[in-house]
Design an enzyme around this catalytic site. Sequence first.
Site, PDB file in Angstrom:
ATOM      1  N   ARG A  97       0.798  -1.235   0.000  1.00  0.00           N
ATOM      2  CA  ARG A  97       0.000   0.000   0.000  1.00  0.00           C
ATOM      3  C   ARG A  97       0.826   1.279   0.000  1.00  0.00           C
ATOM      4  O   ARG A  97       0.542   2.203  -0.770  1.00  0.00           O
ATOM      5  CB  ARG A  97      -0.986   0.014   1.179  1.00  0.00           C
ATOM      6  CG  ARG A  97      -1.918  -1.184   1.210  1.00  0.00           C
ATOM      7  CD  ARG A  97      -2.583  -1.414  -0.115  1.00  0.00           C
ATOM      8  NE  ARG A  97      -3.371  -2.626  -0.136  1.00  0.00           N
ATOM      9  CZ  ARG A  97      -3.576  -3.382  -1.206  1.00  0.00           C
ATOM     10  NH1 ARG A  97      -3.026  -3.053  -2.355  1.00  0.00           N
ATOM     11  NH2 ARG A  97      -4.314  -4.463  -1.144  1.00  0.00           N
ATOM     12  N   ASP A 126      -6.901  -1.420   4.337  1.00  0.00           N
ATOM     13  CA  ASP A 126      -6.258  -0.799   3.183  1.00  0.00           C
ATOM     14  C   ASP A 126      -6.592   0.685   3.033  1.00  0.00           C
ATOM     15  O   ASP A 126      -5.742   1.480   2.654  1.00  0.00           O
ATOM     16  CB  ASP A 126      -6.590  -1.572   1.910  1.00  0.00           C
ATOM     17  CG  ASP A 126      -5.843  -2.894   1.839  1.00  0.00           C
ATOM     18  OD1 ASP A 126      -4.724  -2.958   2.413  1.00  0.00           O
ATOM     19  OD2 ASP A 126      -6.343  -3.850   1.238  1.00  0.00           O
TER      20      ASP A 126
HETATM   21  N1  ARG Z   1      -6.390  -8.557   5.560  1.00  0.00           N
HETATM   22  C1  ARG Z   1      -5.214  -8.317   4.815  1.00  0.00           C
HETATM   23  C2  ARG Z   1      -4.535  -7.039   5.285  1.00  0.00           C
HETATM   24  O1  ARG Z   1      -5.159  -6.235   5.903  1.00  0.00           O
HETATM   25  C3  ARG Z   1      -5.433  -8.322   3.338  1.00  0.00           C
HETATM   26  C4  ARG Z   1      -6.266  -7.199   2.779  1.00  0.00           C
HETATM   27  C5  ARG Z   1      -6.445  -7.195   1.298  1.00  0.00           C
HETATM   28  N2  ARG Z   1      -6.881  -8.462   0.830  1.00  0.00           N
HETATM   29  C6  ARG Z   1      -8.029  -8.711   0.169  1.00  0.00           C
HETATM   30  N3  ARG Z   1      -8.316  -9.942  -0.109  1.00  0.00           N
HETATM   31  N4  ARG Z   1      -8.847  -7.776  -0.167  1.00  0.00           N
HETATM   32  O2  ARG Z   1      -3.368  -6.824   5.026  1.00  0.00           O
END
Ligand code: ARG
Length: 417
Positions: A97, A126
Amino acid sequence: MPQKIEKIVLSYSGGLDTSIILKWLQQTYQCEVVTFTADLGQSDELEQARQKAETLGVKDIRIVDVREEFVRDFVFPMFRANALYEGQYLLGSSIARPLIAKHLVGIAREVGADAIAHGATGKGNDQVRFELATNALDPSLRIIAPWREWSIQSRTELIEYARMHQIPVPKDKRGEAPFSIDANLLHTSTEGKVLENPAEIAPAYIYQRTVDPVDAPNEPEIVVVGFEKGDAISLNGEAMTPAALLTALNKLGGKHGIGRVDLVENRFVGIKSRGVYETPGGTILLAAHRGIESITLDRAAAHLKDEIMPRYAALIYNGFWYSPEREMLQALIDHSQTYVSGEVTVKLYKGSANVIARVSAHSLYSLDLVTFEEGSGTYDHHDAEGFIKLNGLRLKNWAARNGKSQSLLGSELMSTF
Ligand code: ARG
């Protein structure tokens, strides 16, 4: 009517969510949207993302190969720390990110955009990561998070919106709506649908880049990872760039069923979530890095690293990559890696990556000191006697005060705790 925005740079994967977001941004803000798609080695059809963006009327489409930058400047610094969130998660999404935010901000400046937008939902980590990174890199930029603004409340409604706007809805291998997947060179993360019930066993078909360890080769494979100052630099004696090396380790790990993790984690926003991660190369790398550190780091240095590691991992998980405290910890970690160079032999076999040998020109390992045979006399056995005596002194004092010195075995002692 939202505030007037002139130009938006959208983090665009080409997937369902961001395609809908693109459409929605154009309609809602009536302004130009520039798309940025990071090639993080997700092996998706990037060309497909370009075509989709074109179809949706985007004039400025940026697709940038950031694989080397990702591994060199983000993944490797993180691996110097042996970072694991809550003991299990190798932070594959978390670490991507800040890199995406960095590029969004860079493009926004270049094209004179006043906002960036992302497709992260209002329930996840995220959104926090994108936005904290953007705040730290350019405090003047506006951030648009459509998932928190629009009236769409669920994936079902999202798919409905897509159908209404002729946006194709991708299907998974079984012809159903896909899981929420995030993939890059470090990992594949799968969430949602049946996985939302942590009591349900994840179906076999969700795994994308690792075989079931049961089906992995019956013969182990031995690999040698070379390190310099804490970073992997070679595989089986062949020098490789960071991204090439991680790609090669992913292939090996995938073949041997290494790096599958099924867990429930605590999101920063206060929600528990269940996810399945596949981090084949990263799992081998972590084992190998710990292997080289085991002979090159002093005990206190190694233990200090282990103490700060959970804190460092939480910073990355929570979105504080660009923060003074992460930079301070990074400086400490990087300094610790000065002599972390050498080679580690790892055995890959049916889901496991075990270190079986390690060697370094800077090794602190002393055969002379440890040997069961006669050493050169640097270590005097008699010193150990006083060492133990003084360490035991306060324990004797403690036990005597408790009146337990006569009955050291059994339930009586246990009941004092
Ligand atoms: N839970 C994980 C994190 O916060 C992955 C997030 C993104 N993954 C997803 N399948 N949308 O790092």
